[in-house]
Design an enzyme around this catalytic site. Structure first.
Site, PDB file in Angstrom:
ATOM      1  N   CYS A 262      -7.596  96.353 -20.945  1.00 55.21           N
ATOM      2  CA  CYS A 262      -8.843  96.086 -21.299  1.00 55.21           C
ATOM      3  C   CYS A 262      -9.970  97.010 -20.994  1.00 55.21           C
ATOM      4  O   CYS A 262     -11.100  96.834 -21.345  1.00 55.21           O
ATOM      5  CB  CYS A 262      -9.047  94.962 -19.947  1.00 55.21           C
TER       6      CYS A 262
ATOM      7  N   HIS B 295     -16.075  93.971 -18.982  1.00 51.63           N
ATOM      8  CA  HIS B 295     -14.920  93.290 -19.630  1.00 51.63           C
ATOM      9  C   HIS B 295     -15.205  91.916 -19.495  1.00 51.63           C
ATOM     10  O   HIS B 295     -15.449  91.415 -18.220  1.00 51.63           O
ATOM     11  CB  HIS B 295     -13.729  93.843 -19.177  1.00 51.63           C
TER      12      HIS B 295
ATOM     13  N   ASN C  75     -11.112  86.115 -23.820  1.00 50.78           N
ATOM     14  CA  ASN C  75     -11.086  87.464 -23.241  1.00 50.78           C
ATOM     15  C   ASN C  75     -10.192  88.403 -24.468  1.00 50.78           C
ATOM     16  O   ASN C  75      -9.133  88.190 -24.815  1.00 50.78           O
ATOM     17  CB  ASN C  75      -9.954  87.487 -22.057  1.00 50.78           C
TER      18      ASN C  75
HETATM   19  O1  UT7 Z   1      -8.360  90.928 -18.745  1.00 54.45           O
HETATM   20  C1  UT7 Z   1      -7.650  91.512 -17.687  1.00 54.45           C
HETATM   21  C2  UT7 Z   1      -7.967  91.057 -16.551  1.00 54.45           C
HETATM   22  N1  UT7 Z   1      -7.555  89.850 -16.153  1.00 54.45           N
HETATM   23  C3  UT7 Z   1      -8.352  89.295 -15.152  1.00 54.45           C
HETATM   24  O2  UT7 Z   1      -9.507  89.805 -14.752  1.00 54.45           O
HETATM   25  C4  UT7 Z   1      -7.690  87.970 -14.703  1.00 54.45           C
HETATM   26  C5  UT7 Z   1      -7.981  87.608 -13.283  1.00 54.45           C
HETATM   27  N2  UT7 Z   1      -7.661  86.341 -12.851  1.00 54.45           N
HETATM   28  C6  UT7 Z   1      -8.227  85.499 -13.062  1.00 54.45           C
HETATM   29  O3  UT7 Z   1      -9.256  85.236 -13.837  1.00 54.45           O
HETATM   30  C7  UT7 Z   1      -7.845  84.084 -12.526  1.00 54.45           C
HETATM   31  O4  UT7 Z   1      -7.041  84.375 -11.293  1.00 54.45           O
HETATM   32  C8  UT7 Z   1      -7.298  82.885 -13.443  1.00 54.45           C
HETATM   33  C9  UT7 Z   1      -8.254  82.674 -14.375  1.00 54.45           C
HETATM   34  C10 UT7 Z   1      -6.251  83.623 -14.221  1.00 54.45           C
HETATM   35  C11 UT7 Z   1      -6.701  81.792 -12.745  1.00 54.45           C
HETATM   36  O5  UT7 Z   1      -7.648  81.337 -11.951  1.00 54.45           O
HETATM   37  P1  UT7 Z   1      -7.453  80.972 -10.378  1.00 54.45           P
HETATM   38  O6  UT7 Z   1      -8.678  80.383  -9.836  1.00 54.45           O
HETATM   39  O7  UT7 Z   1      -6.959  82.149  -9.711  1.00 54.45           O
HETATM   40  O8  UT7 Z   1      -6.259  79.603 -10.477  1.00 54.45           O
HETATM   41  P2  UT7 Z   1      -4.678  79.701  -9.696  1.00 54.45           P
HETATM   42  O9  UT7 Z   1      -3.909  80.688 -10.409  1.00 54.45           O
HETATM   43  O10 UT7 Z   1      -4.975  80.183  -8.211  1.00 54.45           O
HETATM   44  O11 UT7 Z   1      -4.091  78.401  -9.903  1.00 54.45           O
HETATM   45  C12 UT7 Z   1      -5.002  77.236  -9.256  1.00 54.45           C
HETATM   46  C13 UT7 Z   1      -4.458  75.977  -9.825  1.00 54.45           C
HETATM   47  C14 UT7 Z   1      -2.769  75.957  -9.502  1.00 54.45           C
HETATM   48  O12 UT7 Z   1      -2.467  74.717  -9.421  1.00 54.45           O
HETATM   49  P3  UT7 Z   1      -1.932  74.206  -7.933  1.00 54.45           P
HETATM   50  O13 UT7 Z   1      -0.809  75.174  -7.529  1.00 54.45           O
HETATM   51  O14 UT7 Z   1      -3.113  74.505  -7.084  1.00 54.45           O
HETATM   52  O15 UT7 Z   1      -1.720  72.835  -7.922  1.00 54.45           O
HETATM   53  C15 UT7 Z   1      -2.265  76.331 -11.036  1.00 54.45           C
HETATM   54  O16 UT7 Z   1      -1.101  75.878 -11.365  1.00 54.45           O
HETATM   55  O17 UT7 Z   1      -4.531  75.726 -11.203  1.00 54.45           O
HETATM   56  C16 UT7 Z   1      -3.395  75.738 -11.958  1.00 54.45           C
HETATM   57  N3  UT7 Z   1      -3.536  76.027 -13.258  1.00 54.45           N
HETATM   58  C17 UT7 Z   1      -4.229  75.355 -14.384  1.00 54.45           C
HETATM   59  N4  UT7 Z   1      -4.485  74.074 -14.449  1.00 54.45           N
HETATM   60  C18 UT7 Z   1      -5.190  73.686 -15.374  1.00 54.45           C
HETATM   61  C19 UT7 Z   1      -3.464  77.355 -13.716  1.00 54.45           C
HETATM   62  N5  UT7 Z   1      -3.553  77.386 -14.924  1.00 54.45           N
HETATM   63  C20 UT7 Z   1      -4.359  76.138 -15.364  1.00 54.45           C
HETATM   64  C21 UT7 Z   1      -4.778  75.704 -16.546  1.00 54.45           C
HETATM   65  N6  UT7 Z   1      -5.177  74.622 -16.617  1.00 54.45           N
HETATM   66  N7  UT7 Z   1      -4.798  76.426 -17.531  1.00 54.45           N
END
Ligand code: UT7
Length: 316
Positions: A113, A241, A272
């Site tokens: 990225c 990014h 992204n």
């Molecule tokens: O491009 C390269 C650089 N990459 C990045 O900068 C990405 C950095 N990370 C992020 O942007 C975020 O961590 C994500 C967008 C990938 C995820 O967001 P988050 O707020 O960190 O969510 P999480 O992984 O903590 O998940 C929270 C909840 C979980 O459920 P429980 O365990 O709380 O019941 C996940 O299973 O959201 C759930 N979840 C979803 N729910 C609906 C994960 N993906 C989804 C989804 N739809 N697509």
């Protein structure tokens, strides 16, 4: 040796096929509200037959047409990508072949990225050293090829596209249009976002990458401005990014931009696109007339590996 280089023109390409959050929710356990709230994406463009080289070529063609130069003027092609399937020939030689660029230096850069800022710095350095006069620098990705469409934690994030810049040496006595690069990496955390193996999917520890991006990176973005001799408050725009609006907002809070500064949020409509995200967003702002010629813009890429890089550029 010359005093530096500047961006003469930019161009971009996105596939016409749009996939909305609701489209994804029809096959995955996800929903529009979660994706908009947690990531900031409303829709993404996904290739419909186009390859990385196709999209890179279309973007470069536009940039070249706008620049006033022709293929015979270009002596260096650099493509930033982490999603090219073929290892050889590289994407840069394929673009050169398609555009009729004769015998250029041609290579790909893979820092995921942050790739465009690495490639832009490398093109600028080549021009400063006299190894190139006019260079094409492209970021192009077909992440749909390496996305696991059954994994909701990654499938909602990515898109395809390309952005390109034509660089030229600045005449003696004129200021450089591409500022010094700050580039770096956090290798000990590299496994947190990877594309590993022969038939890989993108895998990431989302929260770990999020924490890194929101805690470690702002000081490097500030250092880019210091090296360029410009205060963040003097920037016309910040083009980071395009991974997550919450990450962008977190960095912006610590930067001290002026209230009038534009903050690129192209991910809303593009998702992204890794190495393509910064040139894609910048090219669109320029095309829409939102950034006048000479406007100072902070570019800052970060992500896979984990790597980061940025520089201040002056708009063409
Ligand atoms: O491009 C390269 C650089 N990459 C990045 O900068 C990405 C950095 N990370 C992020 O942007 C975020 O961590 C994500 C967008 C990938 C995820 O967001 P988050 O707020 O960190 O969510 P999480 O992984 O903590 O998940 C929270 C909840 C979980 O459920 P429980 O365990 O709380 O019941 C996940 O299973 O959201 C759930 N979840 C979803 N729910 C609906 C994960 N993906 C989804 C989804 N739809 N697509």
């Amino acid at each position: 040796m010359t005093a530096g280089s500047r961006i003469l023109a930019m161009g971009h390409y996105q596939p016409s096929r749009v996939i909305t959050n609701d489209d994804l929710a029809s096959t995955l356990d996800t929903n529009d509200a979660w994706i908009r709230d947690r990531v900031g994406i409303a829709e993404r463009r996904v290739a419909d037959g186009e390859s990385v080289a196709d999209m890179a070529t279309f973007a470069a063609e536009k940039a070249l047409a706008t620049s006033g130069l022709t293929a015979s003027d270009i002596d260096l092609v650099i493509v930033a990508t982490c999603s090219a399937i073929d290892r050889c020939p590289n994407v840069a030689t394929r673009v050169a072949d398609r555009l009729g660029i004769n015998a250029p230096g041609a290579f790909d850069v893979n820092t995921a990225c942050s790739g465009f800022s690495y490639a832009l710095a490398t093109g600028d350095h080549a021009i400063r050293a006299g190894a190139s006069r006019n260079a094409l620098v492209i970021g192009a990705e077909k992440l749909s090829d390496i996305t696991d469409w059954s994994d909701r934690t990654t499938a909602v994030l990515f898109g395809d596209g390309a952005g390109a810049a034509v660089l030229t040496a600045v005449p003696d006595g004129e200021p450089a249009g591409i500022g010094p690069v700050v580039w770096g990496s956090t290798p000990e955390k590299g496994e947190a976002l990877k594309i590993a193996g022969w038939q890989p999917y993108i895998k990431q520890e989302g929260q770990a990458v999020f924490r890194w991006a929101t805690t470690a990176l702002a000081p490097f973005a500030i250092e880019v401005c210091e090296k360029a001799g410009i205060a963040p408050s003097e920037l016309a725009a910040f083009v980071p990014h395009q991974a997550n609006t919450r990450i962008i907002d977190g960095i912006v809070k610590r930067l001290g931009l002026s209230p009038e500064a534009i903050v690129a949020k192209d991910l809303v409509e593009s998702g992204n696109t890794s190495a393509a995200s910064v040139p894609l967003a910048l090219s669109k702002l320029i095309e829409r007339g939102e950034l006048p010629s000479g406007a100072p813009v902070l570019l800052f890429g970060f992500g896979g590996g984990l790597t980061y890089a940025g520089q201040v550029v002056r708009c063409p």
